[in-house]
Motif scaffolding. Structure first.
Motif, PDB file in Angstrom:
ATOM      1  N   GLU A 143      49.079  15.177 -10.119  1.00  0.00           N
ATOM      2  CA  GLU A 143      48.497  16.214  -9.275  1.00  0.00           C
ATOM      3  C   GLU A 143      49.333  17.498  -9.327  1.00  0.00           C
ATOM      4  OE1 GLU A 143      47.480  14.473  -5.631  1.00  0.00           O
ATOM      5  OE2 GLU A 143      46.502  16.254  -4.842  1.00  0.00           O
ATOM      6  N   LYS A 175      42.507  13.352 -10.069  1.00  0.00           N
ATOM      7  CA  LYS A 175      43.820  13.273  -9.411  1.00  0.00           C
ATOM      8  C   LYS A 175      44.137  11.838  -9.019  1.00  0.00           C
ATOM      9  CE  LYS A 175      43.014  17.649  -7.125  1.00  0.00           C
ATOM     10  NZ  LYS A 175      42.592  18.175  -5.824  1.00  0.00           N
ATOM     11  N   ASP A 176      45.455  11.483  -9.075  1.00  0.00           N
ATOM     12  CA  ASP A 176      45.807  10.109  -8.690  1.00  0.00           C
ATOM     13  C   ASP A 176      45.657   9.871  -7.190  1.00  0.00           C
ATOM     14  OD1 ASP A 176      47.947  11.744  -8.330  1.00  0.00           O
ATOM     15  OD2 ASP A 176      49.350  10.612  -9.574  1.00  0.00           O
ATOM     16  N   SER A 177      45.683  10.952  -6.390  1.00  0.00           N
ATOM     17  CA  SER A 177      45.518  10.732  -4.947  1.00  0.00           C
ATOM     18  C   SER A 177      44.108  10.227  -4.635  1.00  0.00           C
ATOM     19  CB  SER A 177      45.795  12.025  -4.184  1.00  0.00           C
ATOM     20  OG  SER A 177      44.887  13.026  -4.580  1.00  0.00           O
ATOM     21  N   TYR A 178      43.094  10.694  -5.414  1.00  0.00           N
ATOM     22  CA  TYR A 178      41.724  10.192  -5.223  1.00  0.00           C
ATOM     23  C   TYR A 178      41.664   8.692  -5.478  1.00  0.00           C
ATOM     24  CZ  TYR A 178      39.830  14.964  -5.355  1.00  0.00           C
ATOM     25  OH  TYR A 178      39.529  16.268  -5.095  1.00  0.00           O
ATOM     26  N   ALA A 212      44.073   6.482  -5.184  1.00  0.00           N
ATOM     27  CA  ALA A 212      44.699   5.753  -4.073  1.00  0.00           C
ATOM     28  C   ALA A 212      43.754   5.713  -2.875  1.00  0.00           C
ATOM     29  CB  ALA A 212      46.011   6.424  -3.692  1.00  0.00           C
ATOM     30  N   GLU A 213      43.138   6.859  -2.564  1.00  0.00           N
ATOM     31  CA  GLU A 213      42.258   6.895  -1.393  1.00  0.00           C
ATOM     32  C   GLU A 213      41.032   5.996  -1.585  1.00  0.00           C
ATOM     33  OE1 GLU A 213      41.758  10.447   1.050  1.00  0.00           O
ATOM     34  OE2 GLU A 213      42.733  11.555  -0.583  1.00  0.00           O
ATOM     35  N   GLN A 226      51.714   7.774  -4.097  1.00  0.00           N
ATOM     36  CA  GLN A 226      50.425   8.120  -3.483  1.00  0.00           C
ATOM     37  C   GLN A 226      49.949   6.999  -2.563  1.00  0.00           C
ATOM     38  OE1 GLN A 226      49.226  10.962  -3.560  1.00  0.00           O
ATOM     39  NE2 GLN A 226      49.542  11.958  -5.536  1.00  0.00           N
ATOM     40  N   LYS A 264      51.856   7.077   0.564  1.00  0.00           N
ATOM     41  CA  LYS A 264      51.545   8.268   1.359  1.00  0.00           C
ATOM     42  C   LYS A 264      50.240   8.082   2.146  1.00  0.00           C
ATOM     43  CE  LYS A 264      50.452  13.137   0.543  1.00  0.00           C
ATOM     44  NZ  LYS A 264      50.118  14.040  -0.565  1.00  0.00           N
ATOM     45  N   TYR A 265      49.227   7.495   1.492  1.00  0.00           N
ATOM     46  CA  TYR A 265      47.902   7.431   2.117  1.00  0.00           C
ATOM     47  C   TYR A 265      47.642   6.166   2.930  1.00  0.00           C
ATOM     48  CZ  TYR A 265      46.474  11.701  -0.196  1.00  0.00           C
ATOM     49  OH  TYR A 265      46.389  13.010  -0.587  1.00  0.00           O
ATOM     50  N   SER A 270      44.936   0.374 -10.943  1.00  0.00           N
ATOM     51  CA  SER A 270      44.710   1.821 -11.003  1.00  0.00           C
ATOM     52  C   SER A 270      43.689   2.135 -12.096  1.00  0.00           C
ATOM     53  CB  SER A 270      46.010   2.537 -11.308  1.00  0.00           C
ATOM     54  OG  SER A 270      46.357   2.310 -12.650  1.00  0.00           O
TER      55      SER A 270
END
Lengths: 296, 381
Positions: free
Chosen positions: B130, B146-149, B151-152, B182, B185-186, B250
């Protein structure tokens, strides 16, 4: 920790330890006849797994594994004839560097033949999801194959070096090449045999672990380092000691994971190696007198 | 002496401008690419290079950029950041490319981000982190989600399954550590407790010990985040230990070889990924379907190997540059940059791209789908 968990860590350690031991046995065989530490030993393991995988596409498992072992043995013998034999004049250290070069060449050829993807051989019994209950701990049937065949290899090697003429001749080459020659032993043949044997055993190991660990063209160097640690730990030149040291290292790693984060696993194993080498430079089971006669 | 030098200098300047103007109308449009075709990240770079070579041929057959054919200059960085830097300079200063595709890995992209920014050359990266587009650099874009997507999405799926306590294993690589970060974090936002998070060596061969440790925590699911072969070892080891909890992976799992290697144990693995892997399963109304099927079929018939999402990232990068170049006021680097930023509703393999001034990735969370493994093949979950 419950007793089932302790048993589970023990099995995990034995699995990993047997893999290390299989590589370390190969080191010792070549070291015994030549004094060389063959750092391409990990590549033999890779070749065994890869060749067996390709062959298993066109034939059943047993002939595929047997052929893979024979082919890799032939590769080992060829390497000795084409490269090692011509390097007679170089020092032992020079030869070790040559083996690093050989390992790189084998790896690149493997990348060319099998590309960068991973391969996994079929399970010998059962499949990916089979699991055996042993006193509450669970293991894959493949683990039994690995442990069982490793034990058989060790026993067979012991008998071979101890009681057969060829085996004794190989040991003679190791203790004193010139004296062995004077006794009428064809030392070059013995060296060739040791490369063939080490490559074959490495390949068999590669076939055994492939269903669990998978085979990748670049897996050899990692295995070579761990196998080397184990060979030193046990005391160079003693295949039996290598097995004991391999199992010990596997168990230490596995139990270190139980109470420390896994990232520290290698730190712990290297630390233990250093401590042992400081206290006992000839290795856990090596004798000081023998090791003082060798180059390494 | 000075005079001679001065004359020479003037002469070169005059000559080069003549050649440059000559190039302007008749010559090809040069597009650079820095990809890890060999080395440790070759599973990314090799399909990426093959993809853009194939796509460039198609684009030129269809008339190139407003009648001018494109010329690709592909450099193999072997995932080495130093090489990426020198190739980037070479492409910008010597080859005078209008834009650069790649690099394949996040580490390399971060190294040349500032360089492209200061030379005002559009860079469309094929790497995931990201940090490439956050904070936004005006000339730097990227195509993977994005890798945050990821994870979410994993956590949303867990919420719907009623999972609250999980264990995490990740490879000790840039990709693995970023993903683990990530997830950590989430997790609180979605009310999920990470009982244990462990990293393993990239060449790990047996993970039963660390999974035993996780099993002892009585977790309801395990997440594995890596792109290394251990992706196929984790499911096998879990089954051997008799762990029946679901395994999440992932988007790095989007490679059919790992499914083959894990065999029976791969069944039921849940992971978010782009829709390329299930292109044929999509409804015809899906805006991406035409692009996906066309790319997949062309790639597979040309190279005789399964198309991967990684090749798709390069496909998107080149098609975005070409599409923007067609719409740009001129083929100057600045106009091209503006045109990329103005691109909206553009269907690629990774999703439908909507670039804005603040979003240089242009993909929403809907660009990812939840996939699973059914009978040895990828399927929509």
């Amino acid at each position: 920790m419950t007793s089932e968990q302790i048993l589970q860590y023990i099995f995990s350690g034995i699995t990993v330890g047997s893999i290390y031991a299989l590589v370390a046995i190969g080191y010792n065989i070549i070291y015994n006849t030549t004094g060389i530490i063959n750092l391409a030993q990990g590549e033999f393991v890779m070749l065994g797994g890869m060749i067996a995988f390709s062959l298993s596409q066109i034939m059943s498992l047993v002939p595929a594994v047997v052929l893979a072992v024979l082919i890799t043995g032939a590769v080992g013998s060829l390497i000795e004839i084409v490269i090692i034999r011509r390097m007679k004049k170089s020092s032992v250290l020079g030869m070790i560097v040559v083996t690093i070069g050989i390992s790189i060449i084998i790896r690149e050829i493997a990348l060319f033949i099998w590309d960068e993807q991973i391969r996994a051989l079929r399970f010998f019994t059962g499949n990916e999801i089979s699991s055996i209950d042993v006193f509450g701990a669970r293991i894959s049937p493949q683990v039994l194959w690995i442990v069982g065949v490793t034990a058989l290899i060790v026993i067979a090697l012991y008998l071979f070096f101890r009681f057969t003429l060829t085996g004794q001749a190989m040991r003679a080459c190791s203790s004193n090449t010139r004296a062995a020659k004077l006794c009428g032993i064809r030392t070059s043949q013995m060296v060739n045999l040791s490369f063939m044997l080490a490559a074959g055993i490495g390949a068999l190991g590669g076939c055994l672990v492939s269903p669990l660990t998978q085979t990748h063209y670049a897996m050899g160097s990692e295995l070579a380092i761990k196998g080397f640690i184990v060979a030193i730990l046990g005391g160079l030149g003693n295949p039996m000691a290598a097995v004991a040291a391999g199992l010990l290292l596997g168990l230490i790693e596995s139990f270190s994971i139980s109470f420390l984060p896994m990232v520290y696993k290698d730190v712990i194993s290297i630390l233990i190696l250093l401590v042992i080498l400081v206290l006992k430079p000839s290795g856990l089971f090596g004798s000081r007198q023998t090791s003082s006669l060798k180059d390494f | 002496m000075k005079r001679i030098l001065l004359t020479l200098l003037t002469l070169t300047l005059v000559l080069s401008t003549t050649f440059a103007t000559g190039q302007g109308e008749t010559e090809t449009v040069k597009i650079g690419a820095i990809l890890a075709v060999t080395g440790g990240a070759s599973f990314l770079g090799a399909p990426e290079a093959k993809t853009i070579e194939m796509l460039a041929e198609q684009i030129n057959a269809d008339g190139g950029i407003n009648g001018r054919p494109i010329e690709l200059i592909i450099k193999d960085s072997a995932a080495n950041p130093e090489k990426a830097i020198s190739f980037a300079k070479q492409l910008i200063e010597e080859d005078k490319v209008i834009a650069i595709i790649g690099p394949s890995t996040s580490g390399e992209t971060m190294q040349i981000k500032d360089l492209c920014e200061s030379y005002k050359t559009p860079l469309v990266s094929c790497a995931a982190a990201e940090a490439i587009v956050k904070p936004v650099a005006s000339y730097v874009f990227k195509t993977p989600q994005k890798d945050s997507y990821v994870a979410e999405l994993i956590f949303q799926t867990m919420n719907s399954m009623g999972i609250t306590k999980i264990g995490v294993v990740a490879a000790n690589t840039g990709f693995g550590n970023a993903g683990k970060g990530q997830l950590e974090k989430y997790a609180p936002q979605y009310g999920i407790e990470i009982a244990l998070a462990e990293t393993y060596d990239r060449a790990a061969t047996d993970l039963t010990a660390v999974l035993t440790k996780i099993k002892a925590e009585d977790v309801q699911a395990v997440v594995n985040w890596s792109i290394v072969p251990a992706q196929a070892i984790v499911p096998k080891n879990m089954k051997q230990l008799g762990m029946d909890v679901p395994l999440f992976q992932s988007h790095g799992f989007g490679n059919i070889q790992y499914v083959i290697a894990a065999g029976e144990a791969a069944e039921g693995i849940i992971f978010p990924a782009g829709r390329l892997l299930v292109a044929n399963e999509l409804p015809d109304s899906d805006p991406q379907k035409a692009t996906l099927v066309a790319y997949k079929n062309a790639y597979e018939s040309m190279y005789n190997e399964p198309a991967s999402t990684f090749g798709g990232h390069a496909y998107d990068a080149l098609s975005i540059i070409v599409e923007a170049a067609k719409k740009a006021d001129s083929l100057s680097r600045e106009d091209l940059r503006n045109a990329i930023e103005d691109l909206t509703g553009f269907p690629g393999t990774g999703g439908v791209f909507n670039f804005t001034k603040d979003d240089h990735n242009g993909l929403g969370m809907d660009s990812l789908a939840i996939l699973t493994v059914k009978n040895g093949a990828f399927a929509l979950y």
